[in-house]
Motif scaffolding. Structure first.
Motif, PDB file in Angstrom:
ATOM      1  N   UNK A   1       0.862  -1.180   0.000  1.00  0.00           N
ATOM      2  CA  UNK A   1       0.000   0.000   0.000  1.00  0.00           C
ATOM      3  C   UNK A   1       0.896   1.228   0.000  1.00  0.00           C
ATOM      4  N   UNK A   2       0.626   2.156  -0.911  1.00  0.00           N
ATOM      5  CA  UNK A   2       1.394   3.401  -0.973  1.00  0.00           C
ATOM      6  C   UNK A   2       0.425   4.549  -1.194  1.00  0.00           C
ATOM      7  N   UNK A   3       0.003   5.181  -0.136  1.00  0.00           N
ATOM      8  CA  UNK A   3      -0.847   6.377  -0.180  1.00  0.00           C
ATOM      9  C   UNK A   3      -1.025   6.875   1.249  1.00  0.00           C
ATOM     10  N   UNK A   4      -1.911   7.835   1.468  1.00  0.00           N
ATOM     11  CA  UNK A   4      -2.069   8.433   2.804  1.00  0.00           C
ATOM     12  C   UNK A   4      -2.652   7.466   3.824  1.00  0.00           C
ATOM     13  N   UNK A   5      -3.195   6.337   3.374  1.00  0.00           N
ATOM     14  CA  UNK A   5      -3.751   5.394   4.336  1.00  0.00           C
ATOM     15  C   UNK A   5      -2.674   4.751   5.202  1.00  0.00           C
TER      16      UNK A   5
END
Length: 605
Positions: A569-573
């Motif tokens: 996972x690569x994002x603001x989450x």
């Protein structure tokens, strides 16, 4: 070849089912564009990006900086709503999220902000080894190409990135916002010419933006998906296509083998195959939804929705944090603000100036200036002088990430930003907005499935103001705004009523509490206004947080999902805790670092 969306983008997944990709990136948003660029540099690697929305190139309002809210509730917006919020009088809040290439970087207000260095040091202290500010700073600078416009003594070249793909600078600022900066200084907030250094954010500043020298938005899509990049034979961008779930092998430790996609709920579903990794970059709402639909999440929740459990991960969709913001509207003198830009006729000269020269009022990012402060700063007028008010003596929980980090932001905007841009002003009104923002909420929410269908929107529960400390901090922020409004530097720009009228003001009026003298309003009245008026600042994060083990989070320090292989996972989450500012630049820095991690992993295999 299937139907071509343009010369560059495909929109027919059926033509791709017999191919294998080394990397499949789910979501062509802020992080996804960075990954697409960096991972496809190697011509021997095949990369596929799957985006549910369309191209940013089709959206004129994405290019014009001031027009960003014109994309809300259009095809370029997921247009979510929260469930009713008990802390906000049971209101359901509108949550726009980018549904186009570039994601939210293609439709946000273009604030370029590293946030506080100690925010990232805090990440490492909570187990995210390798993610402190010193580790991320090279990636902030790698991404950035800064064009200096202020006096050379104010911004030091060595503190800015040069030669990166993402264009940053200082853009248009109205004279009334220059006065806002002076007014903040009048009441004791120091001037900070560059909030993107190791010194941090505290102080009042003119915002850096990601508006390019031509006066257009520089999004992750325009920066990282140039024509040259899109022309790479090893990069495929599939648009208008929903990812319905991630596919796994039946091994003892499930291995990612691809994804399932579809255009609509009733259209065929196709399987796209992956050799190395699937990378979820769908954002803090859609990433947990895809994880849950794929059988990764709290076992009880998945079973309730009849989703086969692949791995029991209790924290998927949890730890949701968001920044709440209000809008204190102040009466300004005629001609001092940009409210006329909301009028289709009156705005034409500014639009023509932007179209021909790339300059002028249309290049404002609306949030032109801001002050960052600590709610416990005893040198500032943050608390009530009334003995019966809670801010007079109530002790706050210090939620900041460090002693030089803020928990309050106040944005100065040269117009009334009402109802996300959908509201209308009274005729001839001229308004200046100061927005109080809660940067470090203690209230924690969640994203959960409404059903097992990927085409049903998730249930979003930010749980706003469930922790009493949050309302107390916002109350101090509103009171500070009222003091800034009455500072000497702003008086020539505003038309505030006399103090004697404060007790008789209509609490439902557009200019309440802006018309009220700060010593005449109670904390309870401010809290009531907050509950009626605050909205999201569009910064959800944390729903697949990084952690040292699967008992406390969703991904490890290499952003790999716990308990399976071949999925990241690569994002603001993945943010372990909330950043104390605007998350776009941190997301791009995270994606830059993630790309290096992924490439290093591939080199070792």
């Amino acid at each position: 070849m299937g139907n071509l969306f343009s010369q560059t983008y495909l929109d027919d997944a059926s033509t791709l089912t017999d191919k294998f990709y080394d990397y499949i990136i789910v979501g062509g948003g802020t992080a996804g564009c960075v990954l697409a660029n960096r991972l496809s540099v190697d011509p021997s690697v095949n990369v596929l990006v799957v985006e549910a929305g369309g191209s940013h190139e089709q959206e004129t309002f994405s290019k014009i900086p001031v027009a960003f809210s014109k994309l809300f509730k259009t095809r370029a917006d997921w247009a979510y709503d929260t469930i009713p919020q008990p802390g906000l009088n049971e209101r359901e809040l509108f949550w726009p999220r980018g549904k186009l290439l570039g994601g939210c970087s293609s439709m946000n207000a273009m604030m370029y902000h590293h946030c506080s260095p100690t925010d990232f040091d805090e990440w490492e202290s909570k187990g995210a080894k390798g993610w402190n500010y010193n580790d991320l700073l090279p990636y902030f600078r790698k991404a950035e190409n800064f064009t200096p416009k202020l006096r050379s003594s104010e911004v030091k070249p060595e503190d800015r990135g040069s030669g990166g793909l993402w264009q940053t600078s200082h853009s248009y600022i109205t004279p009334i916002n220059e006065k806002f900066i002076d007014a903040a200084k009048d009441i004791g907030i120091p001037y900070n010419p560059d909030i993107n250094t190791r010194k941090g954010s505290l102080g009042v500043t003119k915002f850096m933006t990601f508006i390019d020298p031509k006066g257009q938005r520089s999004s992750a899509a325009t920066s990282y998906l140039s024509k040259d990049v899109l022309g790479r034979k090893n990069l495929t961008v599939l648009v208008g296509t929903m990812t319905t779930k991630v596919l796994f092998s039946s091994d003892e430790i499930p291995r990612t083998v691809g994804i399932e996609v579809a255009k609509t709920a009733s259209s065929p579903r196709y399987k796209l195959q992956c050799r190395r990794e699937v990378i979820l970059s769908a954002g803090a709402v859609n990433t947990p939804q895809i994880l849950l639909l794929s059988g990764l999440g709290p076992k009880e929740e998945l079973e309730k929705m009849d989703v086969p459990v692949v791995k029991d991960l209790p924290h998927v969709g949890k730890n949701l944090r968001d920044h709440l913001a209000g809008g204190v509207i102040l009466r300004s003198k005629p001609g001092t603000t940009l409210d006329y830009l909301a009028d289709p006729i009156k705005s034409l000269p500014a639009i023509f100036q932007w179209f021909i020269f790339g300059t002028g009022p249309a290049t404002t990012n609306v949030g032109e200036a801001a002050a960052f402060v600590r709610s416990n700063d005893a040198t500032l007028p943050l608390t009530s002088q009334r003995a019966d008010d809670f801010t007079a003596g109530d002790k706050l929980v210090d939620t900041t990430s460090g002693p030089n980090s803020p928990d309050i932001e106040i944005i100065g905007a040269p117009m009334a930003f009402l109802d996300h841009g959908f509201g209308t002003l009274p005729p001839q009104a001229s308004c200046f907005t100061m927005a109080p923002i809660l940067l470090r909420p203690l209230s924690v929410g969640q994203v959960t499935l409404a059903s097992s269908s990927p085409f049903d929107k998730v249930l979003i529960d930010p749980n706003y103001l469930s922790h009493p400390n949050d309302a107390k901090i916002l109350t101090r922020a509103v009171r500070l705004i009222l003091h800034i409004a009455r500072a000497a530097s702003l008086q020539p720009e505003l038309s505030l009523p006399p103090v004697s009228q404060s007790s008789s003001l209509d609490k439902m009026d557009l200019f309440y509490p802006g018309d009220v003298d700060p010593d005449m309003i109670s904390d309870i009245d401010i809290v009531e206004w907050i509950k009626r008026n605050v909205e999201t600042l569009y910064h959800p994060m944390g729903t697949a947080r990084m952690s040292p083990d699967e008992k406390s989070g969703v991904v490890d320090v290499d952003l790999k999902v716990w308990g399976v292989t071949g999925l990241r996972v690569v994002d603001a989450s993945i943010f372990p805790t909330a950043v104390s500012g605007h998350p776009c630049a941190p997301v791009i820095a995270v994606a830059e670092k993630a790309a290096d991690i992924i490439l290093e992993t591939a080199a070792q295999d």
